[in-house]
Design a protein around this motif. Structure first.
Motif, PDB file in Angstrom:
ATOM      1  N   LEU A   1       0.828  -1.206   0.000  1.00 48.46           N
ATOM      2  CA  LEU A   1       0.000   0.000   0.000  1.00 48.46           C
ATOM      3  C   LEU A   1       0.867   1.262   0.000  1.00 48.46           C
ATOM      4  O   LEU A   1       0.619   2.201  -0.759  1.00 48.46           O
ATOM      5  N   ALA A   2       1.892   1.268   0.857  1.00 53.06           N
ATOM      6  CA  ALA A   2       2.758   2.446   0.945  1.00 53.06           C
ATOM      7  C   ALA A   2       3.539   2.643  -0.353  1.00 53.06           C
ATOM      8  O   ALA A   2       3.635   3.765  -0.865  1.00 53.06           O
ATOM      9  N   ASP A   3       4.067   1.531  -0.907  1.00 49.33           N
ATOM     10  CA  ASP A   3       4.826   1.622  -2.163  1.00 49.33           C
ATOM     11  C   ASP A   3       3.980   2.184  -3.299  1.00 49.33           C
ATOM     12  O   ASP A   3       4.487   2.896  -4.160  1.00 49.33           O
ATOM     13  N   SER A   4       2.693   1.828  -3.281  1.00 51.26           N
ATOM     14  CA  SER A   4       1.870   2.291  -4.394  1.00 51.26           C
ATOM     15  C   SER A   4       1.536   3.777  -4.262  1.00 51.26           C
ATOM     16  O   SER A   4       1.067   4.393  -5.211  1.00 51.26           O
ATOM     17  N   LEU A   5       1.771   4.357  -3.082  1.00 54.05           N
ATOM     18  CA  LEU A   5       1.597   5.814  -2.933  1.00 54.05           C
ATOM     19  C   LEU A   5       2.906   6.565  -3.118  1.00 54.05           C
ATOM     20  O   LEU A   5       2.941   7.641  -3.724  1.00 54.05           O
ATOM     21  N   ASN A   6       3.992   5.944  -2.610  1.00 58.53           N
ATOM     22  CA  ASN A   6       5.300   6.608  -2.701  1.00 58.53           C
ATOM     23  C   ASN A   6       5.709   6.851  -4.146  1.00 58.53           C
ATOM     24  O   ASN A   6       5.544   5.985  -4.998  1.00 58.53           O
TER      25      ASN A   6
END
Ligand code: ADP
Length: 260
Positions: free
Chosen positions: A56-61
């Protein structure tokens, strides 16, 4: 105190006592080994929510101009993964209690359809990485007296295995049914399957199929032991059917009403 030098004191040394003593010592050493292994392997259980959070975080970063709604939605998902991490820690402590045969269930009336829906939603990011399709067949509405946290953990472990031991583009099908006494959940996958000689062992703590392919996949062999303990605590039962290179089906039966 488990030192090799331990032996029976001279004044007690008869064959019978020495024998009994050595047997006891072996047993204590075995227990001590498995306890140490248990503690060091528990971390596996804590990794799944982290994996989801990372996805989830990678897809926002590094994404430019993410709409605020999407950002908020992902943040909520991350928060619920953090909550789950907390739940798992609690559940692992419960597993220790289950081993002492102390029933420590927090029974409430639970909508099992919703419980399974939530689980599939939560595991979706992990399945998507392998393009594994998660399917839910709810044949009827089911309300049951269960410990939602412990059962979620049990089903989550089964579904996660269905994803982990699957091929790219495979599927995991979860189905829910009930009669007047029990509800039935099956978790079937299109994965690598379990060799016949291993089937009898997969519920043992720390047991993992000794094949290079499944060894490459992360895990410690605790998931099914946890799942079975939780199901047995509910006076339920779990069975497995599997064929190598075809897939695996776990079927679970649990009483609708909890009996002490
Ligand atoms: P882990 O997945 O952490 O190794 P589990 O207790 O969940 O531990 O499972 C024990 C073993 O059973 C796994 O290592 C794997 O070899 C096998 N197994 C479990 N579920 C499946 C499945 N759905 N398909 C194929 N093999 C499985």
């Amino acid at each position: 105190y488990l030192d090799e030098s331990i032996s029976v004191p001279d004044y007690l040394e008869t064959e019978l006592i020495t024998d009994a003593f050595n047997k006891m010592l072996t047993r204590v050493r075995t227990l001590d080994d498995s306890r140490q292994e248990f503690v060091s392997n528990v971390s596996h259980e804590l990794k799944t929510p982290l994996a989801s959070m990372k996805v989830l975080a990678d897809s926002l970063n590094g994404q430019e101009g993410v709409p605020v709604e999407l950002y908020q939605e992902f943040m909520q998902d991350i928060t619920s993964e953090i909550d789950r991490e907390n739940q798992i820690i609690t559940d692992l402590l419960s597993l220790v209690k289950m081993d002492k045969k102390v029933a420590d269930l927090n029974i409430t009336q639970v909508n099992i359809n919703e419980l399974l829906e939530q689980l599939l939603k939560r595991l979706h990011p992990i399945a998507a990485q392998k393009n594994v399709e998660l399917i839910l067949d709810s044949f009827r509405p089911v309300n049951a007296e269960v410990d939602a946290t412990k059962l979620s953990l049990a089903f989550s472990n089964l579904i996660e295995n269905g994803i982990k031991y699957n091929n790219e583009n495979g599927w995991v099908r979860v189905s829910l049914n009930a009669d007047h006494k029990y509800f039935y959940v099956t978790v079937a996958d299109s994965g690598i399957g379990i060799p016949e000689e291993s089937i009898a062992h997969i519920f043992e703590r720390f047991y993992r199929v000794d094949k290079s392919h499944s060894r490459e996949i992360g895990g410690t062999g605790l998931g099914l032991a946890i799942a079975r303990s939780a199901i047995v605590m509910h006076r339920g039962a779990i069975r497995v059917y599997s064929k190598e290179n075809e897939g695996t089906t776990f079927s679970v039966r649990i009483p609708l009403n909890y009996v002490m």
